[in-house]
Design a protein around this motif. Structure first.
Motif, PDB file in Angstrom:
ATOM      1  N   LEU A   1      12.759   2.356   9.784  1.00  0.00           N
ATOM      2  CA  LEU A   1      12.589   3.203   8.608  1.00  0.00           C
ATOM      3  C   LEU A   1      13.769   3.008   7.669  1.00  0.00           C
ATOM      4  N   THR A   2      13.484   2.952   6.386  1.00  0.00           N
ATOM      5  CA  THR A   2      14.572   2.858   5.413  1.00  0.00           C
ATOM      6  C   THR A   2      15.134   4.232   5.072  1.00  0.00           C
ATOM      7  N   ASP A   3      14.389   5.302   5.388  1.00  0.00           N
ATOM      8  CA  ASP A   3      14.825   6.657   5.074  1.00  0.00           C
ATOM      9  C   ASP A   3      14.379   7.577   6.210  1.00  0.00           C
ATOM     10  N   LEU A   4      15.324   8.187   6.909  1.00  0.00           N
ATOM     11  CA  LEU A   4      14.967   9.064   8.023  1.00  0.00           C
ATOM     12  C   LEU A   4      14.210  10.308   7.563  1.00  0.00           C
TER      13      LEU A   4
ATOM     14  N   VAL B   1       0.858  -1.186   0.000  1.00  0.00           N
ATOM     15  CA  VAL B   1       0.000   0.000   0.000  1.00  0.00           C
ATOM     16  C   VAL B   1       0.896   1.239   0.000  1.00  0.00           C
ATOM     17  N   GLY B   2       0.552   2.247  -0.779  1.00  0.00           N
ATOM     18  CA  GLY B   2       1.285   3.512  -0.754  1.00  0.00           C
ATOM     19  C   GLY B   2       2.688   3.419  -1.303  1.00  0.00           C
ATOM     20  N   GLN B   3       2.835   2.927  -2.488  1.00  0.00           N
ATOM     21  CA  GLN B   3       4.138   2.657  -3.119  1.00  0.00           C
ATOM     22  C   GLN B   3       5.238   3.627  -2.704  1.00  0.00           C
ATOM     23  N   ASP B   4       5.076   4.903  -2.949  1.00  0.00           N
ATOM     24  CA  ASP B   4       6.103   5.891  -2.614  1.00  0.00           C
ATOM     25  C   ASP B   4       5.583   6.939  -1.644  1.00  0.00           C
ATOM     26  N   ASP B   5       4.584   6.584  -0.852  1.00  0.00           N
ATOM     27  CA  ASP B   5       3.946   7.531   0.057  1.00  0.00           C
ATOM     28  C   ASP B   5       4.166   7.081   1.503  1.00  0.00           C
ATOM     29  N   PRO B   6       5.099   7.701   2.226  1.00  0.00           N
ATOM     30  CA  PRO B   6       5.385   7.260   3.590  1.00  0.00           C
ATOM     31  C   PRO B   6       4.198   7.398   4.536  1.00  0.00           C
ATOM     32  N   ARG B   7       3.334   8.388   4.307  1.00  0.00           N
ATOM     33  CA  ARG B   7       2.149   8.524   5.176  1.00  0.00           C
ATOM     34  C   ARG B   7       1.204   7.352   4.973  1.00  0.00           C
ATOM     35  N   GLU B   8       0.919   7.012   3.717  1.00  0.00           N
ATOM     36  CA  GLU B   8       0.012   5.891   3.451  1.00  0.00           C
ATOM     37  C   GLU B   8       0.611   4.574   3.937  1.00  0.00           C
ATOM     38  N   GLN B   9       1.900   4.402   3.769  1.00  0.00           N
ATOM     39  CA  GLN B   9       2.537   3.184   4.272  1.00  0.00           C
ATOM     40  C   GLN B   9       2.434   3.115   5.790  1.00  0.00           C
ATOM     41  N   THR B  10       2.704   4.221   6.463  1.00  0.00           N
ATOM     42  CA  THR B  10       2.624   4.241   7.929  1.00  0.00           C
ATOM     43  C   THR B  10       1.195   3.978   8.393  1.00  0.00           C
ATOM     44  N   ARG B  11       0.227   4.582   7.719  1.00  0.00           N
ATOM     45  CA  ARG B  11      -1.180   4.370   8.082  1.00  0.00           C
ATOM     46  C   ARG B  11      -1.558   2.891   7.940  1.00  0.00           C
ATOM     47  N   GLN B  12      -1.108   2.234   6.867  1.00  0.00           N
ATOM     48  CA  GLN B  12      -1.414   0.813   6.683  1.00  0.00           C
ATOM     49  C   GLN B  12      -0.774  -0.018   7.792  1.00  0.00           C
TER      50      GLN B  12
ATOM     51  N   LEU C   1      10.604  10.343   8.717  1.00  0.00           N
ATOM     52  CA  LEU C   1      10.301  10.443  10.144  1.00  0.00           C
ATOM     53  C   LEU C   1       9.132  11.385  10.415  1.00  0.00           C
ATOM     54  N   GLU C   2       9.089  12.524   9.773  1.00  0.00           N
ATOM     55  CA  GLU C   2       7.996  13.471   9.999  1.00  0.00           C
ATOM     56  C   GLU C   2       6.656  12.858   9.584  1.00  0.00           C
ATOM     57  N   ALA C   3       6.611  12.187   8.448  1.00  0.00           N
ATOM     58  CA  ALA C   3       5.372  11.519   8.007  1.00  0.00           C
ATOM     59  C   ALA C   3       4.963  10.460   9.021  1.00  0.00           C
ATOM     60  N   PHE C   4       5.926   9.683   9.513  1.00  0.00           N
ATOM     61  CA  PHE C   4       5.637   8.677  10.533  1.00  0.00           C
ATOM     62  C   PHE C   4       5.007   9.336  11.756  1.00  0.00           C
ATOM     63  N   ARG C   5       5.628  10.409  12.250  1.00  0.00           N
ATOM     64  CA  ARG C   5       5.138  11.065  13.467  1.00  0.00           C
ATOM     65  C   ARG C   5       3.722  11.604  13.292  1.00  0.00           C
ATOM     66  N   LEU C   6       3.434  12.191  12.141  1.00  0.00           N
ATOM     67  CA  LEU C   6       2.091  12.720  11.899  1.00  0.00           C
ATOM     68  C   LEU C   6       1.042  11.617  11.957  1.00  0.00           C
ATOM     69  N   VAL C   7       1.315  10.497  11.308  1.00  0.00           N
ATOM     70  CA  VAL C   7       0.353   9.387  11.312  1.00  0.00           C
ATOM     71  C   VAL C   7       0.310   8.720  12.686  1.00  0.00           C
ATOM     72  N   ARG C   8       1.464   8.511  13.293  1.00  0.00           N
ATOM     73  CA  ARG C   8       1.507   7.905  14.638  1.00  0.00           C
ATOM     74  C   ARG C   8       0.583   8.642  15.586  1.00  0.00           C
ATOM     75  N   ASP C   9       0.620   9.967  15.527  1.00  0.00           N
ATOM     76  CA  ASP C   9      -0.178  10.768  16.456  1.00  0.00           C
ATOM     77  C   ASP C   9      -1.679  10.650  16.219  1.00  0.00           C
ATOM     78  N   GLU C  10      -2.092  10.087  15.087  1.00  0.00           N
ATOM     79  CA  GLU C  10      -3.505   9.791  14.850  1.00  0.00           C
ATOM     80  C   GLU C  10      -3.942   8.543  15.617  1.00  0.00           C
ATOM     81  N   TYR C  11      -3.001   7.700  15.975  1.00  0.00           N
ATOM     82  CA  TYR C  11      -3.304   6.398  16.579  1.00  0.00           C
ATOM     83  C   TYR C  11      -2.892   6.286  18.045  1.00  0.00           C
ATOM     84  N   ILE C  12      -1.784   6.884  18.395  1.00  0.00           N
ATOM     85  CA  ILE C  12      -1.183   6.703  19.718  1.00  0.00           C
ATOM     86  C   ILE C  12      -1.476   7.921  20.589  1.00  0.00           C
ATOM     87  N   SER C  13      -1.746   7.692  21.864  1.00  0.00           N
ATOM     88  CA  SER C  13      -1.999   8.779  22.806  1.00  0.00           C
ATOM     89  C   SER C  13      -0.762   9.655  22.951  1.00  0.00           C
TER      90      SER C  13
END
Length: 130
Positions: free
Chosen positions: A80-83, A43-54, A86-98
């Motif tokens: 992560l394969t590319d630091l 999911v999300g071939q080149d989209d780190p947000r979509e990959q993180t969300r999946q 990290l920002e995309a990961f953090r944005l999506v993480r905060d949708e799920y984690i307290s």
């Protein structure tokens, strides 16, 4: 006795591992989740947000199988394969984690993951409520 949940409904196929194992009555270990859908497609071939969300959706599905949820996670390990992702990961993480009670976490930059198109993998430990 551990309860092994090889492939809860909605998660991709496995090859020699369980997606989630409940143990000790109140703990669950979730195998590294990749950005793959239930059929095993990336999911999300080149989209780190979509990959993180999946990945977080897969974590949620695995934890639901043992009576827990992403808010019950006590430890995350993020690969992560590319630091630069990290920002995309953090944005999506905060949708799920307290944000008030975040889990312990480790972040590792890796040269690659088992699926060549995957940019992220996350494994988790969680408490099972009750």
């Amino acid at each position: 006795m551990p309860q092994h949940h090889l492939r809860p409904a909605g998660l991709p196929p496995v090859n020699g591992y369980s997606h989630v194992v409940a143990f000790g009555g109140r703990m669950a270990a979730v195998s590294g989740q990749l950005p793959l859908d239930a059929s095993g497609e990336l999911v999300g071939q080149d989209d780190p947000r979509e990959q993180t969300r999946q990945v977080f959706e897969n974590l949620s599905t695995a934890l639901t199988a043992v009576g827990a949820g992403v808010r019950d996670i006590v430890k995350l390990t993020i690969y992560l394969t590319d630091l630069a992702d990290l920002e995309a990961f953090r944005l999506v993480r905060d949708e799920y984690i307290s944000r008030e009670h975040p889990p312990a976490s480790s972040l590792v930059r890796v040269g690659g993951l088992v699926h060549p198109g995957a940019r992220i993998e996350i494994d988790a430990l969680a408490m099972i409520p009750g």
